[in-house]
Design a protein around this motif. Structure first.
Motif, short mmCIF file in Angstrom:
data_model
loop_
_atom_site.label_atom_id
_atom_site.label_comp_id
_atom_site.label_asym_id
_atom_site.label_seq_id
_atom_site.Cartn_x
_atom_site.Cartn_y
_atom_site.Cartn_z
N THR A 7 0.84 -1.20 0.00
CA THR A 7 0.00 0.00 0.00
C THR A 7 0.87 1.24 0.00
N ILE A 8 0.31 2.39 -0.45
CA ILE A 8 1.07 3.64 -0.28
C ILE A 8 0.70 4.28 1.05
N PHE A 9 -0.22 3.67 1.78
CA PHE A 9 -0.60 4.19 3.11
C PHE A 9 -0.48 3.09 4.16
N PRO A 10 0.73 2.63 4.45
CA PRO A 10 0.86 1.52 5.43
C PRO A 10 0.26 1.85 6.79
N ASP A 11 0.30 3.11 7.19
CA ASP A 11 -0.27 3.46 8.51
C ASP A 11 -1.77 3.25 8.56
N TYR A 12 -2.41 3.30 7.37
CA TYR A 12 -3.87 3.05 7.31
C TYR A 12 -4.18 1.65 7.86
N ASN A 149 -12.03 5.23 -2.08
CA ASN A 149 -10.91 5.91 -2.74
C ASN A 149 -9.69 5.02 -2.92
N GLY A 150 -9.76 3.82 -2.35
CA GLY A 150 -8.61 2.93 -2.47
C GLY A 150 -8.92 1.60 -1.80
N GLY A 151 -7.95 0.73 -1.80
CA GLY A 151 -8.15 -0.64 -1.33
C GLY A 151 -7.96 -0.87 0.14
N GLU A 152 -7.44 0.13 0.89
CA GLU A 152 -7.05 -0.13 2.29
C GLU A 152 -8.25 -0.46 3.18
N VAL A 153 -9.35 0.27 3.01
CA VAL A 153 -10.54 -0.02 3.83
C VAL A 153 -11.00 -1.45 3.58
N ALA A 154 -10.93 -1.84 2.31
CA ALA A 154 -11.34 -3.21 1.95
C ALA A 154 -10.42 -4.24 2.61
N VAL A 155 -9.11 -3.96 2.65
CA VAL A 155 -8.18 -4.92 3.26
C VAL A 155 -8.50 -5.10 4.74
N LEU A 156 -8.86 -4.01 5.41
CA LEU A 156 -9.23 -4.14 6.83
C LEU A 156 -10.46 -5.04 6.99
N ALA A 157 -11.44 -4.82 6.13
CA ALA A 157 -12.68 -5.61 6.21
C ALA A 157 -12.44 -7.06 5.81
N LEU A 158 -11.75 -7.26 4.71
CA LEU A 158 -11.49 -8.62 4.23
C LEU A 158 -10.67 -9.40 5.25
N THR A 159 -9.63 -8.75 5.81
CA THR A 159 -8.78 -9.43 6.79
C THR A 159 -9.58 -9.84 8.01
N GLU A 160 -10.43 -8.94 8.50
CA GLU A 160 -11.23 -9.30 9.70
C GLU A 160 -12.18 -10.46 9.38
#
Ligand code: JEE
Length: 243
Positions: A7-12, A149-160
């Motif tokens: 990701t370009i936003f690892p802190d996300y 706006n990007g994939g990070e929110v999805a990664v949080l949801a998918l991972t959980e």
């Protein structure tokens, strides 16, 4: 299970260090590795995007950083899991297949999932082609028909959704069985104490008497009826798709 996320936003994705996922990592049930895509962008400005060829709005993510990032992260994963290990590469993508509980269940058994978080208008198509040509298994999934706006929110949801189904992560495994969507139906209404509640407007609200009866057979039947009723009312698509 090893989980990587580029990701370009690892802190996300620091939320993955919290709560259930964080505890699973501390307990050694999973390992989570965040990677900043800009590590593989070598120009002075660490550029990861450019204008779309053929014109159009917004920017597209360049293929070169992604190709280098995938090579490096996959090498790291193989160093941990063994040279034969292969990741499932998951791209959150608005054009992907809508993610469902059945997929979460299936992917909870995987040894290694590598998430690729796009941003801007998306990732150069040749990145997907490059990965498939190299024999990697890739999946494009969407959280639903709305625009992020990007994939990070999805990664949080998918991972959980995935990790909570990994054996040992959720203390009371029984609670996973009765959940919404686990049987294709919505969950029945839930109540707890007090059985008689006077709400702030002064209305007396009683929990259904049956739940206080101690008759577990009748309680189970009541819950099944409420689950079917809710599914018919709120999700006719699920109701019609029942086996
Ligand atoms: N999961 C998930 C998602 C995402 C998601 C996931 C990953 C990325 C990476 C970039 N974005 C932004 C973006 C938004 C809209 C569009 C559509 N295009 C249509 C044609 O015109 C240009 C625009 C593309 C890219 C993402 C969004 N959105 N919704 C979900 N359920």
């Amino acid at each position: 299970m090893r989980i990587d996320a580029i990701t370009i936003f690892p802190d996300y994705l620091r939320a993955l260090d919290l709560s259930l996922i964080g505890k699973a990592a501390r307990d050694g049930l999973i390992s989570v590795h965040r990677h900043d895509l800009r590590e593989w962008a070598h120009d002075r400005h660490r550029t990861v995007d450019d204008s779309p060829l053929g014109g159009g709005a917004g920017m597209v993510m360049k293929p070169e950083p992604w190709a280098e990032a995938f090579a490096a992260v996959i090498e790291q994963g193989k160093a941990e899991l063994g040279p034969q290990a292969e990741p499932l590469i998951v791209f959150p993508n608005p054009a992907g297949q809508v993610f469902a509980q059945a997929t979460a269940q299936e992917w909870s058994g995987r040894e290694w999932i590598l998430f690729a978080c796009g941003r801007y208008e998306g990732i150069d198509e040749r990145v997907y082609e490059h990965l498939e040509a190299a024999g990697h298994e890739i999946a494009l999934v969407s959280l639903g028909d709305y625009v992020l706006n990007g994939g990070e929110v999805a990664v949080l949801a998918l991972t959980e959704a995935i990790v909570r189904l990994v054996p040992g992560v959720v203390g009371n495994a029984e609670s996973l069985v009765e959940e919404s969507h686990s049987d294709g139906l919505l969950e029945y209404p839930l109540y707890t104490r007090p059985a008689r509640w006077v709400d702030p407007a002064g209305a007396v609200r009683e929990a259904p008497e049956i739940l206080l009866s101690g008759d577990h057979g009748r309680i189970a039947a009541w819950r099944s009826e409420r689950s079917a009723e809710r599914t018919r009312e709120r999700r006719p698509d699920l109701w019609d798709a029942r086996d």
